[in-house]
Design an enzyme around this catalytic site. Sequence first.
Site, PDB file in Angstrom:
ATOM      1  N   PRO A 130       0.266  -1.105  -0.174  1.00 35.84           N
ATOM      2  CG  PRO A 130      -0.118  -1.453   2.561  1.00 35.84           C
ATOM      3  CD  PRO A 130       0.833  -1.994   1.120  1.00 35.84           C
ATOM      4  CB  CYS A 131       3.288   2.961  -2.203  1.00 36.38           C
ATOM      5  SG  CYS A 131       2.667   1.799  -3.964  1.00 36.38           S
ATOM      6  CG  HIS A 132      -2.646   2.829  -1.691  1.00 40.99           C
ATOM      7  ND1 HIS A 132      -2.516   1.785  -2.331  1.00 40.99           N
ATOM      8  CD2 HIS A 132      -3.681   3.477  -1.079  1.00 40.99           C
ATOM      9  CE1 HIS A 132      -2.594   1.053  -1.190  1.00 40.99           C
ATOM     10  NE2 HIS A 132      -4.137   1.635  -0.555  1.00 40.99           N
TER      11      HIS A 132
END
Length: 164
Positions: A130-132
């Site tokens: 989950p780089c977001h």
Amino acid sequence: MSNLISLPIKTASGVFLAHYSEAGLAALDFPKSHSTRIITPKVTAAIRAWYTTTTRAVKAVVAGKAATELPPLDLSSGTSFQQRVWEELLWIPAGETRSYSEIAKAISKPKAVRAVGGACGTNPVPLLIPCHRVLAANGKIGGFSGGLEWKRRLLTTEGTAVRS
DNA sequence: ATCGTCATATGAA
DNA sequence: TTCATATGACGAT
């Protein structure tokens, strides 16, 4: 070695493309303009199982929920530092966010904040890693490889407020 | 509040 | 080695 098997993952937000190596999920592409005509000759039983898990996980994240289970990830394409960062991102629960500096501290390199940003940028498996959910320290959205629109949409769906 | 500048880690050419 | 970064902190406006 670089012979990856690509399978389409249909979601409410479009068709993602999952690339599998022999070790696991190696990359995930956002829906593009590519039509869903992917030939998948020989898919092993292991990959079929990974594909099922991946599909479930991707759909969950797109819907703003936490993925209950992830397929094995093949992160061999990254440096050890990048793998360290990606692994750390995995622990971020849905609906929560961390800052780049938080991640840097978490891996015992509190000053490698920019490097963390760089690692996020080369993240081969967005959504599942989950780089977001990583924002700048002041709540700004930062950037996103797959398109800023995606980052905003995902965060909004998860109920996270982003500052302009 | 906004803008410019610099510090610092890491990776790619 | 030099350059570019999905940052952060600080000082000047």
